[in-house]
Scaffold this motif. Structure first.
Motif, PDB file in Angstrom:
ATOM      1  N   ASN A   1      -3.696   6.714   2.655  1.00  0.00           N
ATOM      2  CA  ASN A   1      -4.876   6.960   3.485  1.00  0.00           C
ATOM      3  C   ASN A   1      -5.922   7.833   2.783  1.00  0.00           C
ATOM      4  O   ASN A   1      -6.912   8.219   3.386  1.00  0.00           O
ATOM      5  N   GLY A   2      -5.702   8.151   1.503  1.00  0.00           N
ATOM      6  CA  GLY A   2      -6.656   8.937   0.738  1.00  0.00           C
ATOM      7  C   GLY A   2      -6.416  10.434   0.778  1.00  0.00           C
ATOM      8  O   GLY A   2      -7.069  11.196   0.066  1.00  0.00           O
ATOM      9  N   ARG A   3      -5.466  10.885   1.584  1.00  0.00           N
ATOM     10  CA  ARG A   3      -5.171  12.312   1.687  1.00  0.00           C
ATOM     11  C   ARG A   3      -4.597  12.815   0.356  1.00  0.00           C
ATOM     12  O   ARG A   3      -3.719  12.187  -0.223  1.00  0.00           O
ATOM     13  N   PRO A   4      -5.086  13.946  -0.149  1.00  0.00           N
ATOM     14  CA  PRO A   4      -4.563  14.469  -1.415  1.00  0.00           C
ATOM     15  C   PRO A   4      -3.139  14.982  -1.265  1.00  0.00           C
ATOM     16  O   PRO A   4      -2.835  15.736  -0.340  1.00  0.00           O
ATOM     17  N   LEU A   5      -2.252  14.550  -2.160  1.00  0.00           N
ATOM     18  CA  LEU A   5      -0.862  15.000  -2.145  1.00  0.00           C
ATOM     19  C   LEU A   5      -0.599  16.054  -3.214  1.00  0.00           C
ATOM     20  O   LEU A   5       0.273  16.902  -3.043  1.00  0.00           O
ATOM     21  N   GLY A   6      -1.304  15.989  -4.315  1.00  0.00           N
ATOM     22  CA  GLY A   6      -1.127  16.951  -5.402  1.00  0.00           C
ATOM     23  C   GLY A   6      -2.015  16.597  -6.569  1.00  0.00           C
ATOM     24  O   GLY A   6      -2.566  15.489  -6.640  1.00  0.00           O
ATOM     25  N   VAL A   7      -2.163  17.549  -7.491  1.00  0.00           N
ATOM     26  CA  VAL A   7      -2.977  17.337  -8.690  1.00  0.00           C
ATOM     27  C   VAL A   7      -2.239  17.878  -9.905  1.00  0.00           C
ATOM     28  O   VAL A   7      -1.419  18.789  -9.791  1.00  0.00           O
ATOM     29  N   GLY A   8      -2.542  17.304 -11.045  1.00  0.00           N
ATOM     30  CA  GLY A   8      -1.997  17.808 -12.295  1.00  0.00           C
ATOM     31  C   GLY A   8      -2.694  19.094 -12.684  1.00  0.00           C
ATOM     32  O   GLY A   8      -3.875  19.292 -12.386  1.00  0.00           O
ATOM     33  N   VAL A   9      -1.985  19.962 -13.360  1.00  0.00           N
ATOM     34  CA  VAL A   9      -2.547  21.243 -13.777  1.00  0.00           C
ATOM     35  C   VAL A   9      -3.264  21.122 -15.117  1.00  0.00           C
ATOM     36  O   VAL A   9      -4.337  21.659 -15.299  1.00  0.00           O
TER      37      VAL A   9
ATOM     38  N   ARG B   1       0.847  -1.189   0.000  1.00  0.00           N
ATOM     39  CA  ARG B   1       0.000   0.000   0.000  1.00  0.00           C
ATOM     40  C   ARG B   1       0.878   1.233   0.000  1.00  0.00           C
ATOM     41  O   ARG B   1       1.851   1.303   0.714  1.00  0.00           O
ATOM     42  N   GLY B   2       0.481   2.172  -0.783  1.00  0.00           N
ATOM     43  CA  GLY B   2       1.226   3.419  -0.852  1.00  0.00           C
ATOM     44  C   GLY B   2       0.435   4.419  -1.655  1.00  0.00           C
ATOM     45  O   GLY B   2      -0.744   4.204  -1.964  1.00  0.00           O
ATOM     46  N   PRO B   3       1.052   5.519  -2.017  1.00  0.00           N
ATOM     47  CA  PRO B   3       0.370   6.540  -2.810  1.00  0.00           C
ATOM     48  C   PRO B   3      -0.150   5.965  -4.122  1.00  0.00           C
ATOM     49  O   PRO B   3       0.397   4.995  -4.654  1.00  0.00           O
ATOM     50  N   ARG B   4      -1.198   6.573  -4.619  1.00  0.00           N
ATOM     51  CA  ARG B   4      -1.821   6.135  -5.873  1.00  0.00           C
ATOM     52  C   ARG B   4      -2.060   7.331  -6.780  1.00  0.00           C
ATOM     53  O   ARG B   4      -2.478   8.381  -6.324  1.00  0.00           O
ATOM     54  N   LEU B   5      -1.786   7.124  -8.066  1.00  0.00           N
ATOM     55  CA  LEU B   5      -2.156   8.103  -9.078  1.00  0.00           C
ATOM     56  C   LEU B   5      -3.545   7.742  -9.573  1.00  0.00           C
ATOM     57  O   LEU B   5      -3.796   6.602  -9.962  1.00  0.00           O
ATOM     58  N   LEU B   6      -4.427   8.705  -9.551  1.00  0.00           N
ATOM     59  CA  LEU B   6      -5.806   8.474  -9.973  1.00  0.00           C
ATOM     60  C   LEU B   6      -6.135   9.275 -11.224  1.00  0.00           C
ATOM     61  O   LEU B   6      -5.672  10.408 -11.377  1.00  0.00           O
ATOM     62  N   ILE B   7      -6.939   8.708 -12.082  1.00  0.00           N
ATOM     63  CA  ILE B   7      -7.459   9.426 -13.243  1.00  0.00           C
ATOM     64  C   ILE B   7      -8.680  10.203 -12.779  1.00  0.00           C
ATOM     65  O   ILE B   7      -9.569   9.640 -12.141  1.00  0.00           O
ATOM     66  N   VAL B   8      -8.713  11.495 -13.114  1.00  0.00           N
ATOM     67  CA  VAL B   8      -9.792  12.372 -12.673  1.00  0.00           C
ATOM     68  C   VAL B   8     -10.515  12.916 -13.900  1.00  0.00           C
ATOM     69  O   VAL B   8      -9.888  13.548 -14.757  1.00  0.00           O
ATOM     70  N   PRO B   9     -11.833  12.689 -14.013  1.00  0.00           N
ATOM     71  CA  PRO B   9     -12.578  13.260 -15.138  1.00  0.00           C
ATOM     72  C   PRO B   9     -12.558  14.787 -15.090  1.00  0.00           C
ATOM     73  O   PRO B   9     -12.598  15.382 -14.018  1.00  0.00           O
TER      74      PRO B   9
END
Length: 134
Positions: free
Chosen positions: A28-36, A6-14
């Motif tokens: 744990n689901g905490r947001p670490l960053g987002v693509g611009v 278990r570790g960080p996950r990159l998610l696809i966001v619509p």
């Protein structure tokens, strides 16, 4: 049976106009960053994320106070052009939220960079040839 790591996950966001973006979340689901940027397809997104992971050591991160006096960070990849004036001022990633203090924001940058490091190691370990999503 091997235990799942278990570790960080990159998610696809619509995103708008049938585009997609990405977000990096801690285990744990905490947001670490987002693509611009947003991308027209998952293949285009995958190529951009792959470049980000490969070039993560070259990221330049900066912190600043936003309009609401909260601290935010942005991450920039180096410019690959020798043309005069080609410097890009558009970040590739940013904080997923604002922080009350600058030191918290800096810790957010470090969490994001650590998350990218972990994802990169997992891609190599999994033998997926750097292909995402993980």
């Amino acid at each position: 049976m091997a235990a799942e790591r278990r570790g960080p996950r990159l998610l696809i966001v619509p995103a708008a106009d049938r585009c997609v973006g990405w977000a990096l979340r801690a285990a744990n689901g905490r947001p670490l960053g987002v693509g611009v940027r947003t991308y027209r397809s998952e293949d285009e997104l995958s190529d951009a994320v792959r470049e980000l992971i490969i070039e993560r050591a070259a990221l330049r991160c900066s912190t600043a106070q936003a309009e609401g006096r909260q601290w935010v960070w942005s991450a920039y990849l180096p410019v690959r052009s020798t043309r005069p004036g080609a410097a890009s001022t558009v970040p590739v990633a940013r904080s997923a939220r604002g922080y009350l203090r600058r030191d918290q924001c800096q810790a957010g940058v470090e969490g994001f960079l650590s998350g990218l490091q972990w994802v990169g190691q997992e891609l190599r370990r999994s033998g997926r040839d750097g292909r995402w999503p993980l």
